[in-house]
Motif scaffolding. Sequence first.
Motif, PDB file in Angstrom:
ATOM      1  N   LYS A  99       0.859  -1.185   0.000  1.00 27.34           N
ATOM      2  CA  LYS A  99       0.000   0.000   0.000  1.00 27.34           C
ATOM      3  C   LYS A  99       0.895   1.235   0.000  1.00 27.34           C
ATOM      4  CE  LYS A  99      -3.936   1.516   2.778  1.00 27.34           C
ATOM      5  NZ  LYS A  99      -4.580   1.309   4.089  1.00 27.34           N
ATOM      6  N   PHE A 100       0.642   2.164  -0.920  1.00 26.60           N
ATOM      7  CA  PHE A 100       1.332   3.453  -0.900  1.00 26.60           C
ATOM      8  C   PHE A 100       0.310   4.490  -0.450  1.00 26.60           C
ATOM      9  CE2 PHE A 100       3.781   1.388  -4.402  1.00 26.60           C
ATOM     10  CZ  PHE A 100       5.039   1.495  -3.860  1.00 26.60           C
ATOM     11  N   ASN A 101       0.558   5.194   0.591  1.00 29.03           N
ATOM     12  CA  ASN A 101      -0.418   6.138   1.141  1.00 29.03           C
ATOM     13  C   ASN A 101      -1.762   5.421   1.300  1.00 29.03           C
ATOM     14  OD1 ASN A 101       1.673   8.075   0.956  1.00 29.03           O
ATOM     15  ND2 ASN A 101       1.177   8.364  -1.194  1.00 29.03           N
ATOM     16  N   ASN A 102      -2.751   5.811   0.479  1.00 28.54           N
ATOM     17  CA  ASN A 102      -4.039   5.128   0.651  1.00 28.54           C
ATOM     18  C   ASN A 102      -4.387   4.195  -0.487  1.00 28.54           C
ATOM     19  OD1 ASN A 102      -4.798   5.972   3.217  1.00 28.54           O
ATOM     20  ND2 ASN A 102      -5.350   8.010   2.394  1.00 28.54           N
ATOM     21  N   GLY A 159       1.294  -6.348 -18.223  1.00 28.36           N
ATOM     22  CA  GLY A 159       0.205  -5.592 -17.602  1.00 28.36           C
ATOM     23  C   GLY A 159       0.343  -4.128 -17.923  1.00 28.36           C
ATOM     24  N   PRO A 160      -0.781  -3.399 -17.871  1.00 34.85           N
ATOM     25  CA  PRO A 160      -0.760  -1.978 -18.255  1.00 34.85           C
ATOM     26  C   PRO A 160       0.085  -1.114 -17.317  1.00 34.85           C
ATOM     27  CG  PRO A 160      -2.898  -2.601 -17.335  1.00 34.85           C
ATOM     28  CD  PRO A 160      -2.108  -3.858 -17.458  1.00 34.85           C
ATOM     29  N   ASN A 161       0.319   0.116 -17.715  1.00 32.53           N
ATOM     30  CA  ASN A 161       1.065   1.062 -16.876  1.00 32.53           C
ATOM     31  C   ASN A 161       0.379   1.198 -15.516  1.00 32.53           C
ATOM     32  OD1 ASN A 161       1.420   3.004 -19.837  1.00 32.53           O
ATOM     33  ND2 ASN A 161       3.046   1.895 -18.839  1.00 32.53           N
ATOM     34  N   GLY A 162       1.168   1.161 -14.477  1.00 38.47           N
ATOM     35  CA  GLY A 162       0.618   1.336 -13.127  1.00 38.47           C
ATOM     36  C   GLY A 162      -0.011   0.081 -12.544  1.00 38.47           C
ATOM     37  N   ALA A 163       0.166  -1.065 -13.200  1.00 40.28           N
ATOM     38  CA  ALA A 163      -0.484  -2.306 -12.756  1.00 40.28           C
ATOM     39  C   ALA A 163       0.159  -2.895 -11.495  1.00 40.28           C
ATOM     40  CB  ALA A 163      -0.452  -3.340 -13.884  1.00 40.28           C
ATOM     41  N   GLY A 164       1.440  -2.607 -11.291  1.00 42.70           N
ATOM     42  CA  GLY A 164       2.116  -3.150 -10.105  1.00 42.70           C
ATOM     43  C   GLY A 164       3.339  -3.994 -10.420  1.00 42.70           C
ATOM     44  N   LYS A 165       3.833  -3.958 -11.653  1.00 44.50           N
ATOM     45  CA  LYS A 165       4.979  -4.784 -12.054  1.00 44.50           C
ATOM     46  C   LYS A 165       6.264  -4.335 -11.341  1.00 44.50           C
ATOM     47  CE  LYS A 165       4.391  -3.746 -16.412  1.00 44.50           C
ATOM     48  NZ  LYS A 165       3.234  -2.821 -16.237  1.00 44.50           N
ATOM     49  N   THR A 166       6.577  -3.051 -11.469  1.00 41.52           N
ATOM     50  CA  THR A 166       7.806  -2.530 -10.849  1.00 41.52           C
ATOM     51  C   THR A 166       7.741  -2.696  -9.335  1.00 41.52           C
ATOM     52  OG1 THR A 166       8.224  -1.002 -12.652  1.00 41.52           O
ATOM     53  CG2 THR A 166       9.190  -0.420 -10.534  1.00 41.52           C
ATOM     54  N   THR A 167       6.583  -2.445  -8.763  1.00 39.43           N
ATOM     55  CA  THR A 167       6.406  -2.616  -7.312  1.00 39.43           C
ATOM     56  C   THR A 167       6.726  -4.053  -6.909  1.00 39.43           C
ATOM     57  OG1 THR A 167       4.691  -0.928  -7.363  1.00 39.43           O
ATOM     58  CG2 THR A 167       4.726  -2.366  -5.438  1.00 39.43           C
ATOM     59  N   THR A 168       6.234  -5.021  -7.662  1.00 39.01           N
ATOM     60  CA  THR A 168       6.498  -6.433  -7.358  1.00 39.01           C
ATOM     61  C   THR A 168       7.993  -6.722  -7.397  1.00 39.01           C
ATOM     62  OG1 THR A 168       4.389  -7.000  -8.382  1.00 39.01           O
ATOM     63  CG2 THR A 168       5.934  -8.812  -8.061  1.00 39.01           C
ATOM     64  N   THR A 178       7.765  -6.692 -18.745  1.00 37.86           N
ATOM     65  CA  THR A 178       7.943  -6.054 -20.059  1.00 37.86           C
ATOM     66  C   THR A 178       6.606  -5.661 -20.684  1.00 37.86           C
ATOM     67  OG1 THR A 178       9.021  -6.266 -22.211  1.00 37.86           O
ATOM     68  CG2 THR A 178       7.902  -8.207 -21.416  1.00 37.86           C
ATOM     69  N   HIS A 179       6.702  -4.758 -21.678  1.00 36.60           N
ATOM     70  CA  HIS A 179       5.538  -4.471 -22.529  1.00 36.60           C
ATOM     71  C   HIS A 179       5.757  -5.070 -23.917  1.00 36.60           C
ATOM     72  CE1 HIS A 179       3.653  -1.840 -19.655  1.00 36.60           C
ATOM     73  NE2 HIS A 179       4.734  -1.092 -19.556  1.00 36.60           N
ATOM     74  N   THR A 180       6.929  -5.685 -24.110  1.00 42.41           N
ATOM     75  CA  THR A 180       7.237  -6.218 -25.445  1.00 42.41           C
ATOM     76  C   THR A 180       6.682  -7.640 -25.575  1.00 42.41           C
ATOM     77  OG1 THR A 180       9.266  -4.904 -25.343  1.00 42.41           O
ATOM     78  CG2 THR A 180       9.115  -6.510 -27.127  1.00 42.41           C
ATOM     79  N   TRP A 188      -3.676   0.765  -2.844  1.00 41.93           N
ATOM     80  CA  TRP A 188      -3.033  -0.549  -2.892  1.00 41.93           C
ATOM     81  C   TRP A 188      -2.390  -0.735  -4.256  1.00 41.93           C
ATOM     82  CZ3 TRP A 188      -2.254  -3.528   1.227  1.00 41.93           C
ATOM     83  CH2 TRP A 188      -3.037  -3.291   2.366  1.00 41.93           C
ATOM     84  N   ALA A 189      -1.066  -0.872  -4.281  1.00 39.59           N
ATOM     85  CA  ALA A 189      -0.371  -1.115  -5.553  1.00 39.59           C
ATOM     86  C   ALA A 189      -0.343  -2.608  -5.828  1.00 39.59           C
ATOM     87  CB  ALA A 189       1.042  -0.570  -5.478  1.00 39.59           C
ATOM     88  N   LEU A 190      -0.455  -3.394  -4.770  1.00 32.84           N
ATOM     89  CA  LEU A 190      -0.423  -4.856  -4.904  1.00 32.84           C
ATOM     90  C   LEU A 190      -1.399  -5.439  -3.891  1.00 32.84           C
ATOM     91  CD1 LEU A 190       1.390  -6.279  -6.877  1.00 32.84           C
ATOM     92  CD2 LEU A 190       3.000  -6.751  -5.052  1.00 32.84           C
TER      93      LEU A 190
HETATM   94  N1  LIG Z   1       6.758   5.296  -4.444  1.00 32.23           N
HETATM   95  C1  LIG Z   1       5.457   5.326  -4.725  1.00 32.23           C
HETATM   96  N2  LIG Z   1       4.611   6.123  -4.046  1.00 32.23           N
HETATM   97  C2  LIG Z   1       3.287   6.134  -4.305  1.00 32.23           C
HETATM   98  N3  LIG Z   1       2.687   5.363  -5.233  1.00 32.23           N
HETATM   99  C3  LIG Z   1       3.470   4.550  -5.946  1.00 32.23           C
HETATM  100  C4  LIG Z   1       4.905   4.479  -5.740  1.00 32.23           C
HETATM  101  N4  LIG Z   1       5.410   3.558  -6.608  1.00 32.23           N
HETATM  102  C5  LIG Z   1       4.373   3.092  -7.308  1.00 32.23           C
HETATM  103  N5  LIG Z   1       3.208   3.678  -6.923  1.00 32.23           N
HETATM  104  C6  LIG Z   1       1.865   3.379  -7.453  1.00 32.23           C
HETATM  105  O1  LIG Z   1       1.707   1.968  -7.456  1.00 32.23           O
HETATM  106  C7  LIG Z   1       1.004   1.545  -8.612  1.00 32.23           C
HETATM  107  C8  LIG Z   1       1.831   0.502  -9.351  1.00 32.23           C
HETATM  108  O2  LIG Z   1       2.977   1.128  -9.928  1.00 32.23           O
HETATM  109  P1  LIG Z   1       4.143   0.313 -10.667  1.00 32.23           P
HETATM  110  O3  LIG Z   1       5.269   1.251 -10.856  1.00 32.23           O
HETATM  111  O4  LIG Z   1       4.369  -0.926  -9.907  1.00 32.23           O
HETATM  112  O5  LIG Z   1       3.444  -0.027 -12.061  1.00 32.23           O
HETATM  113  P2  LIG Z   1       4.029  -0.790 -13.349  1.00 32.23           P
HETATM  114  O6  LIG Z   1       3.150  -1.956 -13.593  1.00 32.23           O
HETATM  115  O7  LIG Z   1       5.464  -1.016 -13.187  1.00 32.23           O
HETATM  116  O8  LIG Z   1       3.772   0.276 -14.503  1.00 32.23           O
HETATM  117  P3  LIG Z   1       4.646   0.613 -15.848  1.00 32.23           P
HETATM  118  O9  LIG Z   1       4.174  -0.348 -16.888  1.00 32.23           O
HETATM  119  O10 LIG Z   1       4.212   2.006 -16.175  1.00 32.23           O
HETATM  120  O11 LIG Z   1       6.085   0.512 -15.521  1.00 32.23           O
HETATM  121  C9  LIG Z   1       0.694   2.806  -9.421  1.00 32.23           C
HETATM  122  O12 LIG Z   1      -0.614   3.206  -9.098  1.00 32.23           O
HETATM  123  C10 LIG Z   1       1.706   3.806  -8.900  1.00 32.23           C
HETATM  124  O13 LIG Z   1       1.193   5.111  -8.959  1.00 32.23           O
END
Ligand SMILES: Nc1ncnc2c1ncn2[C@@H]1O[C@H](COP(=O)(O)OP(=O)(O)OP(=O)(O)O)[C@@H](O)[C@H]1O
Length: 244
Positions: free
Chosen positions: A12-15, A36-45, A191-193, A17-19
């Motif tokens: 959870k980031f602030n309020n 998964g689309p932008n903002g889906a949670g890949k980088t967070t994972t 990836t997006h590729t 849920w990223a995952l």
């Molecule tokens: N440090 C952070 N603080 C607040 N919110 C964050 C932070 N990092 C990620 N988020 C939020 O978490 C969610 C998932 O982001 P993430 O970067 O994991 O997406 P992604 O799947 O990697 O997207 P992309 O395809 O654009 O790389 C998004 O809603 C993003 O705004």
Amino acid sequence: MNRLVIKNLKKKFNNTWALEGLNLQLNQGEIFVLLGPNGAGKTTTLKLIAGLLRPTEGEIVIEGTNLNDDPIKAKSYLGYVPDEPFIYNKLTGREFINFVAGIYNVSKQNYETRLTELMETFDIGTWVDELSESYSHGMKQRVIMCQLLLHNPNLVLIDEPLVGLDPKTSKTVRELFVRLKEEGKTLFISTHTLSFAREVATKIGIINRGELKFIGDIEELSRISGKKDIEDIYLKLSADNGIV
Ligand SMILES: Nc1ncnc2c1ncn2[C@@H]1O[C@H](COP(=O)(O)OP(=O)(O)OP(=O)(O)O)[C@@H](O)[C@H]1O
Ligand SMILES: [Mg+2]
């Protein structure tokens, strides 16, 4: 023993849920590609597995070691490439690689042998001894790939491996990933590729708004979607499940 076990992982980031409860198990010799689309949670994972973020809930176990209980040991098994390749500007490529090798305690003998091998694989020239501030994006990526593999990690995490690579290097990277898999390594790649996913993945996951919607090999995803082409599969599954 599983190489990677993820149990009910939440962030959870602030309020927001990223995952929202990710479960996954990977074994040796697998290439898992997360789409998964932008903002889906890949980088967070990936950042959670790399130990750069702390989970709000859930567990990550690498080679039987819980990341929370013994982070140094758990992290010694992995190599990680972030989505934005970073090298300290005032270091040369070689100094940067050397610095990372030191963190992972790579012995001097292994260092020399593996570095020579990797520099050849990635066609790294004498520019490795110039300051990295002069490197192009792709040159940085290639140095990053060398530091990634120098300590011979069992679990390789890569966020968007192909962005900015020229076609030849991109092919080298694809071939290298397959070779690593054949050597028994485990790769977790976001990836997006889609063509890359089709070519190298043994397992594909599709994530949306912090939830893993599908997981399976390309045949399973093809059967569920009724499509053959990877782009059609992705778009059909997305459209049917409100993935945006
Ligand atoms: N440090 C952070 N603080 C607040 N919110 C964050 C932070 N990092 C990620 N988020 C939020 O978490 C969610 C998932 O982001 P993430 O970067 O994991 O997406 P992604 O799947 O990697 O997207 P992309 O395809 O654009 O790389 C998004 O809603 C993003 O705004
Ligand atoms: Mg990302």
